[in-house]
Design an enzyme around this catalytic site. Structure first.
Site, PDB file in Angstrom:
ATOM      1  N   SER A 172      -7.702   4.502  11.115  1.00 10.68           N
ATOM      2  CA  SER A 172      -7.308   3.782   9.891  1.00 10.68           C
ATOM      3  C   SER A 172      -8.254   4.000   8.712  1.00 10.68           C
ATOM      4  O   SER A 172      -7.899   3.703   7.569  1.00 10.68           O
ATOM      5  CB  SER A 172      -7.224   2.278  10.148  1.00 10.68           C
ATOM      6  OG  SER A 172      -6.098   1.997  10.943  1.00 10.68           O
ATOM      7  N   LYS A 206      -6.902   5.790   5.815  1.00 13.18           N
ATOM      8  CA  LYS A 206      -5.992   5.166   4.835  1.00 13.18           C
ATOM      9  C   LYS A 206      -6.631   5.073   3.448  1.00 13.18           C
ATOM     10  O   LYS A 206      -5.934   5.107   2.430  1.00 13.18           O
ATOM     11  CB  LYS A 206      -5.581   3.764   5.317  1.00 13.18           C
ATOM     12  CG  LYS A 206      -4.652   3.821   6.518  1.00 13.18           C
ATOM     13  CD  LYS A 206      -4.498   2.469   7.192  1.00 13.18           C
ATOM     14  CE  LYS A 206      -3.623   2.628   8.432  1.00 13.18           C
ATOM     15  NZ  LYS A 206      -3.630   1.425   9.289  1.00 13.18           N
ATOM     16  N   TYR A 213       1.449  11.227   8.882  1.00 18.11           N
ATOM     17  CA  TYR A 213       0.618  10.030   9.062  1.00 18.11           C
ATOM     18  C   TYR A 213      -0.239  10.121  10.326  1.00 18.11           C
ATOM     19  O   TYR A 213      -1.430   9.788  10.321  1.00 18.11           O
ATOM     20  CB  TYR A 213       1.522   8.803   9.092  1.00 18.11           C
ATOM     21  CG  TYR A 213       0.817   7.504   9.383  1.00 18.11           C
ATOM     22  CD1 TYR A 213       0.016   6.898   8.427  1.00 18.11           C
ATOM     23  CD2 TYR A 213       0.949   6.888  10.624  1.00 18.11           C
ATOM     24  CE1 TYR A 213      -0.636   5.696   8.696  1.00 18.11           C
ATOM     25  CE2 TYR A 213       0.299   5.690  10.898  1.00 18.11           C
ATOM     26  CZ  TYR A 213      -0.491   5.103   9.937  1.00 18.11           C
ATOM     27  OH  TYR A 213      -1.131   3.918  10.208  1.00 18.11           O
ATOM     28  N   TYR A 273      -8.265  -5.706   8.954  1.00 17.19           N
ATOM     29  CA  TYR A 273      -7.178  -6.419   9.592  1.00 17.19           C
ATOM     30  C   TYR A 273      -7.309  -7.919   9.313  1.00 17.19           C
ATOM     31  O   TYR A 273      -7.572  -8.307   8.180  1.00 17.19           O
ATOM     32  CB  TYR A 273      -7.123  -6.106  11.097  1.00 17.19           C
ATOM     33  CG  TYR A 273      -7.249  -4.631  11.374  1.00 17.19           C
ATOM     34  CD1 TYR A 273      -6.395  -3.709  10.738  1.00 17.19           C
ATOM     35  CD2 TYR A 273      -8.228  -4.123  12.207  1.00 17.19           C
ATOM     36  CE1 TYR A 273      -6.514  -2.337  10.960  1.00 17.19           C
ATOM     37  CE2 TYR A 273      -8.350  -2.760  12.444  1.00 17.19           C
ATOM     38  CZ  TYR A 273      -7.496  -1.872  11.815  1.00 17.19           C
ATOM     39  OH  TYR A 273      -7.616  -0.548  12.035  1.00 17.19           O
ATOM     40  N   VAL A 279      -9.545   2.013  14.738  1.00 16.96           N
ATOM     41  CA  VAL A 279      -9.561   1.690  16.169  1.00 16.96           C
ATOM     42  C   VAL A 279     -10.294   2.724  17.008  1.00 16.96           C
ATOM     43  O   VAL A 279     -10.519   2.516  18.199  1.00 16.96           O
ATOM     44  CB  VAL A 279      -8.148   1.492  16.758  1.00 16.96           C
ATOM     45  CG1 VAL A 279      -7.477   0.262  16.158  1.00 16.96           C
ATOM     46  CG2 VAL A 279      -7.298   2.722  16.567  1.00 16.96           C
TER      47      VAL A 279
END
Lengths: 304, 304, 304, 304
Positions: free
Chosen positions: A64, A67, A189, A240, A258
């Site tokens: 992540s 991103k 992605y 998160y 993660v």
């Protein structure tokens, strides 16, 4: 003058003796194989001095964290128009929860949750001729490091098991907030998430977020205003449903993945990355969170 | 050296000519009477120099801004134990929404939403002999201004119409997260929200959040670590479901109230308060948001 | 003795003069073409006498009504084991809402909402060698009518646009409650929904739900206990978030589809089907609901 | 001809030997004292023949079962106007959940969940001069039994601990769907819930719901149409989030209470009540549910 090296060394000493190292994400087989005892930390300061401890040169899947990079590339390509398709509010929900997406009529709450990052990926697929190649080149250029690459096994593995992401992409499609084919967008992605980097490499890229949008070779990738906004989004949405806790305990803009990586930064001062694959129940690296708490406690440096 | 005075003057000029000044909160009759054309701004810098423009000395109802002050008093009284009864995560919900409270088994998401602030009020009722008097004295002492007072008409008015707060308090009670009588806690809570202050007075109090917890007379009310945490909570949770937007557009820790006040600060640099009673649809002062955007754009000062 | 024929005739007269005929579902292009003035009604009583009015022999897409038939086939194949994978509670939500699916950890609330019907379709794909052929044969046999067929254009159309169903199927997959490939299951599911029937044909099939599980030729497809349970599920879950209203106004077990069909029945007494393509805001046929209200009001027949 | 007496006797024999008798509701101290081994069942048929087994004459707190009675009284007083203030859809939520109330802008999903029943109580407080006395007289008259009374200890106990109901009432008030004072409405509501009855007495009242609205003395309290609607609401909403399961397993309109009572009926055939204080996790009497399943299985009588 802060002695970053001895601080990193002492942090490394302290955290590797922690008994509870968290739990490795096991839904991606490639991640499940990693030794939970790994810990690395790397810091680059505004003078481009580098400090490190532990396995700071070992590569891991940044997941992540990517991103932030895809969002940066989109901002460079289409500017503030992106905010018509994704919002900037914290979600208050676990990373793969779908309900808030619905509440907002197909507009994901922010670009750092999965549905938001999938919209960002969709924009890149629309804007780029060869999305995977061009995104990789964008990242390599910022880092000035052309060894950085996708881990194709990880990408393939996620494609096979990422049903929640297929659900999110189809939901976006049903709301007309995805212009390309679900399969094409998710293929990009999953590659984006599979980028392998070390702590050192991560700091070499995120250096630009502490340096007004300019990379280590002083080339501008983002305007100062864009950098500030991305830093704001990292602070409010980067962890998160633990974003508040991280702002509270660490007090730096940052992003976790993660794969066990965390990168964080203090504008004009330093950029730091940690890696340890064991996660806490919220999906953030357990030793990484602890190390960054110690860093800001000992240096008394935070944005607050 | 930044010329704060001319910046404030020009901001005042700009915003008072805005056509759309938002909508005054009408659910409290006393607030509904205020003239929507009011606008004031006051800034105090780290040298305790004061700058102002518009109606910066007119008093208004600080409402939710008081939540930061009650939280500060509780931290001074019981320290970090408070976090067993309230969390620090952004809620992603409108200010008086109840459902997330339930999801978390009676632990409000953070101390700046109503249910969280009601828990904080409950702690003060338990800890203090004369909660209303002692809380007022706490606020007056920080400000070094003994004219600050509750507006009893506003407090009475909210008591008559604050059914959503009675609902929240009873829900907390049903989850065993309220130790005192609902009526007693809410009587204190409505008084706390009814505090009347001017922009100038607000900055004189919030000065301590940019000054390591020390007030203008250099008396410490909070530790540096506590100040940082409160600033982090203001940044992630201070603007209802517009917290991300405020961090993104303004980039300062702050808190708004439905009376039209906003206070914000940059650690070690300045504290600023604005007031204009017209609200945007998210419940934050329309001209106040605009003024603070202009301030951080023109000064290029933000935590990011 | 009730004169069903004159009641149907008068109902037909009454409803075709209604001004507001609802709105045709336009997300499936094939459905959007239908003339909104269509209305048909057909009733078969326990003596197998048939009564009809309006366009009762015109075929339309039965859509969600097919969910009762796939559930019936699954009950015949694997019996009560099906309830391990889908619950029997009303959802209180619109027909394509995903959030309750999540709350229940991947167990859809009931077999008549889309995620539940997709699980049922998955079971048929696992149990049957040629799911599409065998399911069609099952339906034709009950009806004793071998002209009933899929509308392949409708099926193809839904496959192209049914992103919400792809989202639901992937979500089920992420919860391990879908054993076959999403594409294979949905291909079957879209065919199932595309079945074309007239009001007359529908009643010839649903006759078995008023006749202890036996079709018009007296062959048993379901046990009495299974029929009662399916009737109970139709009553509590057969009309999206208008199930309570239908039970309240009409008082019969039944099922509607977005193609404008509704089928309902009174055990041991009669089975009735209506068709009119205009829908009310809840997704149920406007004239069909009205016609069935009139029927039970005039006959004073209902299960209550 | 069904031999109800021997069926009831055999059901009583079977269920009292069940090992798991559920768990007594302990949030009301008065209920917590009851012996969990109690079980009673009473049935009255359309000929007014009575059959019974076990502790069918022992009184218990009818709790939520009273919601059907207050609804009936309101329908008699103001007719269908009641549906402007409460809907008729199943909620899909536990009995004291508040979120769906909010979603629907202050209109409770149905009159058999707490917020809906509080609205009904509010109407009675508005319509009646002495609500408690007149409601009790209404119930006594239907039963033709003037020994029925409130249990004031239970009512007082709920008043002290019913914070969730105070929350619901205040929430309704904030949505302008409660005309009287919260305290006044809840005082009536808690009394209504505290009615003490035996299984025999319950069936003597609910007899009218199987008998077209007429009591045992043939006096009409409701029209046939109103009875059908109340039966429909009982079927879809009478058992919290287990309504679907009850329709599925038992197949009768009915209502349960946390005191362990259940009443159910088959129009034109019989009315039955059971009592056993141990509850299943959904809040319905464990042995009562089991007994009614056995009854409809053995008699093959259900509305489906």
């Amino acid at each position: 003058m802060i002695d970053f090296q001895s601080i990193l060394t002492s942090i490394n000493e302290a955290v590797i003796h922690e008994k509870d190292k968290g739990k490795i994400a096991d839904y991606i087989p490639e991640l499940a194989k990693i030794d939970i005892n790994n810990f690395g930390i790397h810091l680059i300061d505004s003078q481009q001095e580098n400090y490190a401890a532990g396995n700071s040169d070992e590569q891991f899947s940044i997941q992540s964290i990517s991103k932030v990079l895809s969002l940066s590339m989109v901002l460079g390509l289409i500017g503030e128009k992106v905010w018509k398709r994704v919002d900037v509010e914290p979600s208050g929900d676990p990373f793969n929860h779908l309900s808030l997406l619905e509440l907002e009529n197909g507009i994901p709450r922010n670009p750092l949750i999965n549905p938001g990052a999938i919209v960002i990926a969709d924009i890149l697929v629309s804007q780029l001729e060869n999305p995977k190649e061009e995104f990789l080149a964008f990242v390599q250029n910022i880092a000035n490091d052309y060894t950085i690459d996708y881990d194709k096994e990880v990408a393939k593995s996620e494609k096979r098991t990422g049903f929640m992401n297929f659900a999110a992409a189809n939901l976006l499609k049903s709301y007309d907030n995805l212009n390309n084919d679900v399969d094409v967008v998710l293929d990009f992605y999953f590659h984006q998430c599979s980028l392998s980097m070390s702590c050192a490499q991560l700091t070499h890229i995120f250096y630009m977020f502490m340096n007004h949008g300019k990379c280590r070779r002083n080339k501008a990738y983002l305007t100062l205003s864009q950098v500030k906004r991305i830093n704001a989004i990292m602070l409010t949405c980067g962890f998160y449903d633990e974003a508040g806790e991280f702002a509270f305990e660490v007090g730096l803009p940052g992003k976790s993945g993660v794969g066990g990586g965390i990168v964080a930064l203090l504008p004009n001062k330093f950029c730091v990355a940690t890696w340890s694959p064991g996660l806490n129940p919220k999906g953030n690296s357990k030793l990484g969170m602890l190390a960054l708490e110690k860093l800001t406690t000992q240096t008394e440096l935070s944005i607050f």
